[in-house]
Design a protein around this motif. Structure first.
Motif, PDB file in Angstrom:
ATOM      1  N   SER A 185      16.127  18.231  35.661  1.00 19.44           N
ATOM      2  CA  SER A 185      15.440  16.959  35.487  1.00 19.44           C
ATOM      3  C   SER A 185      14.738  16.600  36.791  1.00 19.44           C
ATOM      4  CB  SER A 185      16.427  15.858  35.128  1.00 19.44           C
ATOM      5  OG  SER A 185      16.987  15.318  36.305  1.00 19.44           O
ATOM      6  N   GLY A 186      13.783  15.711  36.707  1.00 23.27           N
ATOM      7  CA  GLY A 186      13.087  15.271  37.911  1.00 23.27           C
ATOM      8  C   GLY A 186      13.741  14.047  38.528  1.00 23.27           C
ATOM      9  N   ASN A 187      14.910  13.681  38.013  1.00 26.64           N
ATOM     10  CA  ASN A 187      15.533  12.452  38.500  1.00 26.64           C
ATOM     11  C   ASN A 187      16.202  12.675  39.849  1.00 26.64           C
ATOM     12  OD1 ASN A 187      16.984  10.063  38.856  1.00 26.64           O
ATOM     13  ND2 ASN A 187      17.131   9.780  36.640  1.00 26.64           N
ATOM     14  N   TYR A 188      15.855  11.836  40.790  1.00 24.08           N
ATOM     15  CA  TYR A 188      16.383  11.996  42.153  1.00 24.08           C
ATOM     16  C   TYR A 188      17.588  11.101  42.403  1.00 24.08           C
ATOM     17  CZ  TYR A 188      13.919   7.615  42.754  1.00 24.08           C
ATOM     18  OH  TYR A 188      13.508   6.322  42.600  1.00 24.08           O
ATOM     19  N   HIS A 214      17.152  15.336  48.613  1.00 23.03           N
ATOM     20  CA  HIS A 214      15.817  14.904  49.027  1.00 23.03           C
ATOM     21  C   HIS A 214      15.972  13.581  49.789  1.00 23.03           C
ATOM     22  CE1 HIS A 214      11.647  13.513  48.691  1.00 23.03           C
ATOM     23  NE2 HIS A 214      11.339  14.776  48.491  1.00 23.03           N
ATOM     24  N   PRO A 215      15.127  13.320  50.786  1.00 20.63           N
ATOM     25  CA  PRO A 215      15.241  12.043  51.508  1.00 20.63           C
ATOM     26  C   PRO A 215      15.271  10.844  50.563  1.00 20.63           C
ATOM     27  CG  PRO A 215      13.553  13.429  52.533  1.00 20.63           C
ATOM     28  CD  PRO A 215      14.056  14.168  51.329  1.00 20.63           C
ATOM     29  N   LEU A 216      14.538  10.950  49.469  1.00 23.24           N
ATOM     30  CA  LEU A 216      14.510   9.844  48.511  1.00 23.24           C
ATOM     31  C   LEU A 216      15.876   9.657  47.846  1.00 23.24           C
ATOM     32  CD1 LEU A 216      12.705   7.714  47.237  1.00 23.24           C
ATOM     33  CD2 LEU A 216      11.936   9.422  45.570  1.00 23.24           C
ATOM     34  N   THR A 217      16.581  10.740  47.618  1.00 19.59           N
ATOM     35  CA  THR A 217      17.928  10.660  47.056  1.00 19.59           C
ATOM     36  C   THR A 217      18.874   9.976  48.045  1.00 19.59           C
ATOM     37  OG1 THR A 217      17.511  12.698  45.844  1.00 19.59           O
ATOM     38  CG2 THR A 217      19.814  12.034  46.083  1.00 19.59           C
ATOM     39  N   ILE A 218      18.728  10.312  49.325  1.00 15.05           N
ATOM     40  CA  ILE A 218      19.591   9.707  50.347  1.00 15.05           C
ATOM     41  C   ILE A 218      19.266   8.218  50.471  1.00 15.05           C
ATOM     42  CG2 ILE A 218      20.342   9.807  52.764  1.00 15.05           C
ATOM     43  CD1 ILE A 218      19.389  12.719  52.841  1.00 15.05           C
ATOM     44  N   LEU A 219      17.977   7.906  50.535  1.00 17.14           N
ATOM     45  CA  LEU A 219      17.570   6.504  50.665  1.00 17.14           C
ATOM     46  C   LEU A 219      18.037   5.700  49.453  1.00 17.14           C
ATOM     47  CD1 LEU A 219      16.087   4.333  52.224  1.00 17.14           C
ATOM     48  CD2 LEU A 219      13.980   5.008  51.086  1.00 17.14           C
ATOM     49  N   ASP A 220      17.855   6.256  48.271  1.00 18.18           N
ATOM     50  CA  ASP A 220      18.294   5.580  47.050  1.00 18.18           C
ATOM     51  C   ASP A 220      19.786   5.271  47.134  1.00 18.18           C
ATOM     52  OD1 ASP A 220      17.962   4.981  44.032  1.00 18.18           O
ATOM     53  OD2 ASP A 220      19.585   6.467  44.093  1.00 18.18           O
ATOM     54  N   GLY A 221      20.578   6.239  47.595  1.00 18.82           N
ATOM     55  CA  GLY A 221      22.020   6.031  47.712  1.00 18.82           C
ATOM     56  C   GLY A 221      22.340   4.917  48.693  1.00 18.82           C
ATOM     57  N   LEU A 222      21.675   4.941  49.857  1.00 20.32           N
ATOM     58  CA  LEU A 222      21.947   3.924  50.874  1.00 20.32           C
ATOM     59  C   LEU A 222      21.534   2.535  50.390  1.00 20.32           C
ATOM     60  CD1 LEU A 222      20.763   5.808  54.114  1.00 20.32           C
ATOM     61  CD2 LEU A 222      23.108   5.441  53.337  1.00 20.32           C
ATOM     62  N   LEU A 223      20.407   2.470  49.694  1.00 21.62           N
ATOM     63  CA  LEU A 223      19.933   1.159  49.224  1.00 21.62           C
ATOM     64  C   LEU A 223      20.829   0.613  48.116  1.00 21.62           C
ATOM     65  CD1 LEU A 223      16.036   1.570  49.237  1.00 21.62           C
ATOM     66  CD2 LEU A 223      17.531   0.582  50.975  1.00 21.62           C
ATOM     67  N   ARG A 224      21.322   1.510  47.265  1.00 22.71           N
ATOM     68  CA  ARG A 224      22.230   1.035  46.211  1.00 22.71           C
ATOM     69  C   ARG A 224      23.540   0.555  46.811  1.00 22.71           C
ATOM     70  NH1 ARG A 224      20.423   1.938  41.308  1.00 22.71           N
ATOM     71  NH2 ARG A 224      18.567   3.233  41.318  1.00 22.71           N
ATOM     72  N   LEU A 225      24.008   1.300  47.811  1.00 20.98           N
ATOM     73  CA  LEU A 225      25.270   0.939  48.459  1.00 20.98           C
ATOM     74  C   LEU A 225      25.178  -0.450  49.069  1.00 20.98           C
ATOM     75  CD1 LEU A 225      28.070   2.188  49.352  1.00 20.98           C
ATOM     76  CD2 LEU A 225      26.978   2.628  51.545  1.00 20.98           C
ATOM     77  N   THR A 226      24.059  -0.739  49.711  1.00 18.93           N
ATOM     78  CA  THR A 226      23.922  -2.023  50.380  1.00 18.93           C
ATOM     79  C   THR A 226      23.395  -3.099  49.441  1.00 18.93           C
ATOM     80  OG1 THR A 226      21.783  -1.226  51.170  1.00 18.93           O
ATOM     81  CG2 THR A 226      23.604  -1.090  52.701  1.00 18.93           C
TER      82      THR A 226
END
Ligand code: SF4
Lengths: 266, 510
Positions: free
Chosen positions: A88-91, A239-251
């Motif tokens: 899938s293309g989902n990050y 992918h950086p976007l996956t990491i950023l998404d995780g950090l933003l969801r966490l906060t």
């Protein structure tokens, strides 16, 4: 000086509009979670599980896919005689609990659980999150794509998230690598130097499960063997976007809730 | 060819040979062949131990590279005891190889001037060269370090956890005020046991191992591995696949070289180049992702060719992306050379004299910045580099400036090379099937990764499985070069000296 100014004009403004605007486009060949259309599986076929380097794909009861072990490689899709596997293309892959990364293989949609911290912690952290990064035995690609978040395109500091030089200044650790035996003590000591309450974020297949090095005597099969983990971000490297998404969801900076990976139309 | 080398078997890059044709020399002749080869300007590309058929004995293998003749030489010796006379005093470039042999196989190089572990891991044979007890477990970096006595001398210890988002390592500086007399580097924190795990392969894990030996050199290591496999299987990848591999290897070089120039600018506080290059590095990584979906080239290089083909539309996209990134890179990087305050920091900092670089066996941009003309793409070419030559860049001054400026020369050549290849991509299958691997064989494959020579040596058993798979990352040669450059330097110049090499910890620690 004039040259510096001209160069500045030539290079333009580069910080992406995301998350207010659309996320940056991912390459068309980007590999998110493998999706398996089991309807076409011939009885007794286990070509995908045999090809999988890490045992992320298991066909025994119950059949499942472990996104914490998955390297997001092309091997299972290439091995499938029915061409029933696509990526899938989902990050959006981050999860708070390890078990949420283990998903049924014959699903039509995967739900990776929401990631936000408790209100108490959110209040404590306020609008900032200071992280100490510890690299513990991987290949340095996760570090590289974590570092990318500091470049002008991503500009992580606009979210109040920063990597700091000392664990004393940190609210938590972002750990990469399977935790080599030779880094276990240094990781523990760095953790001990962070004051409570402290977060631990495991980035990449290695940090979650050991990745390609699962069960090597020289590694610890991931951070959770040593420290309590608050957020898992799968990928090899993510992918950086996956990491950023995780950090933003966490906060709590992105509307949280289950995000869906759906099978592409056949 | 010198006389000594005739004792060794001659082979070329990516050629499989029967192990029976690898001469097993008496130790004295083995040693002499290495000394004579190095005296005749050959380099030690690999020196390693492997289990010998006879229980209780060990074989040492050497691979010498003769860059002037485009040839490799391989030979072995068999040893029964648990020690051998060290060659390091007479041939410094084997210093770390001998320590590695000691650590992995418990064989002591007697007379080694600095006999310490390499990675602080236990031996493969149960025999410990330092006679350490099995318990308590080994701790990395623990043990004696080189020390200078006297009241005005102080020691600075840094790591394993560093201030930035980088890999772990431990650095000990012997200082007099700001002046560094000596730097010793202790590594091994990233050790994950890959070489040991490769024995008995290939397995489904082998490719991920290769792709993660050093994560920023995925294409270099995986291409080298695939050349080993193709040699053993007797299969020939298409010209198209060779070209796509070359494009990917040069994209990898571009991303890292551009990133390094940005990091160097950042370390001297010149933020324009630092921020532009930081972004541009990502643009080059994204070009690789256009090829295969992964910014690091994961999934791209596969035995028999490449895992992803390109059509005309993708080639056009890649060319457009390359042109845009090339234009911005030129502006960002030229700004650096035009900034006197940045240049003042780079010039004369961390010099590595040519003779020292040659003695230590330094490879890659660090060698070429010290005036050594060595580049696998020209000297031992394989794949596309046999047909399309890429000009070799050389600088003479051996300082941080030279190592930085050399990157810029190579960036321009890589861009031109990729442009040319995209314009005339040969037809052919992206990937051809690979047969079973030849038993009882030896293969050496080399490539010029962005840090320098990547060397893989495979020995197969009677079933065609890996009896030994040796990986030499360029960082294995070059860490000693970085340590040397700090002599008589200001400790505040360490960051730029370090970035000017930008070596791999995991590639060294494997
Ligand atoms: S993508 Fe690779 S690692 Fe993930 S399940 Fe498929 S074969 Fe296994």
């Amino acid at each position: 000086m004039i040259k510096v100014i001209l160069a500045r004009l030539q290079q333009k403004h580069r910080t992406m509009a995301y998350p207010a605007g659309a996320p940056p486009a991912l390459p068309d060949r980007f590999r998110g979670a493998p999706m398996i259309a089991t309807a076409t599986c011939p009885a007794g076929c286990h070509a995908c599980a045999d090809a999988c380097p890490t045992g992320a794909l298991a066909l025994n009861d119950p059949a499942h896919l472990d996104l914490g072990k998955c390297l997001f490689c092309p091997e299972c899709a290439n091995a499938c005689p029915q061409h029933a596997i696509t990526h899938s293309g989902n990050y959006q892959l981050a999860a708070r609990r390890r078990q949420d990364l283990i998903v049924a293989r014959d699903r039509q949609a995967v739900e990776v659980a929401g990631a936000a911290l408790s209100d108490r912690l959110k209040k404590l952290l306020g609008r900032s999150l200071q992280l100490r990064q510890v690299s513990a035995g991987g290949c340095a690609a996760c570090e590289a794509d974590t570092n990318v978040l500091n470049t002008v395109g991503w500009d992580l500091s606009r979210f109040g998230i920063q990597f700091v030089a000392s664990p004393r200044h940190a609210d938590g650790l972002l750990v990469t690598g399977p935790v080599s035996k030779n880094m276990a003590l240094a990781l523990q000591k760095t953790y001990d130097a962070v004051s409570d309450p402290r977060l631990v974020i495991a980035v990449g297949a290695c940090a979650i499960s050991g990745g390609p090095y699962i069960d090597h005597a020289q590694v610890s099969n991931g951070v959770a063997a040593i420290l309590p983990v608050d957020l898992y971000i799968p990928g090899c490297p993510p992918h950086p976007l996956t990491i950023l998404d995780g950090l933003l969801r966490l906060t709590g900076r992105l509307a949280d809730g289950p995000h869906h990976h759906t099978l592409p139309a056949p | 060819m010198s006389d000594a080398s005739s004792e060794l078997a001659m082979l070329s890059n990516g050629q499989a040979m029967n192990q029976a044709d690898v001469p097993i020399l008496p130790f004295a002749a083995f040693e002499q062949a290495i000394l004579d080869g190095v005296a005749a300007r050959q380099r030690v590309s690999a020196l390693f131990a492997a289990a010998a058929p006879q229980p209780g004995t060990t074989r040492l293998y050497v691979v010498l590279a003769d860059d002037e003749q485009n040839l490799l030489f391989a030979g072995a010796t068999e040893m029964a005891g648990d020690e051998f006379p060290s060659l390091t005093p007479r041939c410094p470039q084997v210093h770390l190889f001998e320590r590695e042999i000691a650590e992995q196989f418990g064989l002591r190089p007697v007379g080694h001037p600095w006999f310490k572990p390499v990675r602080y891991c236990s031996s493969w044979t149960g025999r410990d060269a330092w006679s350490r007890p099995a318990q308590p477990p080994l701790l990395p970096g623990v043990g004696d370090f080189y020390r200078i006595g006297g009241e005005p001398i102080h020691e600075v210890a840094v790591g394993p956890v560093h201030a930035g988002v980088i890999e772990p390592g431990h650095f000990r500086f012997q200082c007099h005020g700001e002046q560094v007399f000596h730097l010793e580097i202790a590594l091994g924190y990233q050790h994950r046991g890959v070489e040991e795990a490769l024995i008995g392969g290939p397995t489904p894990r082998t490719l991920p191992y290769m792709e993660t030996l050093s994560g920023d050199a995925t294409v270099a290591h995986t291409t080298t591995y695939c050349q080993v496999i193709e040699a053993l299987a007797g299969c020939q990848e298409s010209a198209r696949a060779q070209t796509l591999r070359g494009i990917a290897l040069e994209l990898e070089r571009l991303a890292n070289h551009v990133g390094d120039l940005g990091a160097l600018a950042g370390d001297v506080g010149f933020l324009p180049t630092a921020s532009y290059c930081g972004r541009l590095r990502g643009d080059f990584l994204n070009l690789t992702a256009q090829l295969c979906g992964s910014r690091f080239g994961r999934g791209l290089i596969r035995p028999g060719g490449v895992g992803f083909d390109v059509d005309a539309a993708r080639i056009a996209d890649l060319s457009r992306g390359l042109d845009a990134a090339a234009k911005d890179t030129a502006v960002a990087v030229n700004l650096l050379w035009n900034t006197q305050s940045a240049m003042a920091r780079f010039e004369d900092a961390g010099p590595l004299p040519r003779a020292v670089a040659a003695e230590l066996g330094i490879v890659g941009p660090a060698a070429r910045a010290s005036g050594l003309e060595r580049d696998v793409r020209r000297d031992q070419p394989s794949g596309i580099y046999c047909f399309s030559h890429i000009p070799i860049s050389i600088c003479e001054s051996g300082d941080v400036f030279a190592r930085a400026y050399l990157r810029w020369l190579e960036i321009q050549h890589s861009i031109d090379f990729i442009r040319d290849q995209l314009r005339a991509l040969p037809a052919g299958a992206a990937r051809v099937p690979v047969n079973t691997l030849a038993p009882n064989s030896l293969v050496v494959a080399l490539n010029e990764g962005w840090r320098g020579e990547v060397c893989h040596v495979a020995l197969t058993d009677a079933q065609g499985r890996f009896a030994r798979y040796k990986v030499v990352d360029p960082s294995f040669h070059n860490w000693a070069g970085l340590a040397y450059t700090l002599r008589d330097q200001e400790i505040s110049d360490f960051p730029i000296c370090n970035k000017s090499f930008n070596l791999s910890y995991c590639g060294h620690d494997l």
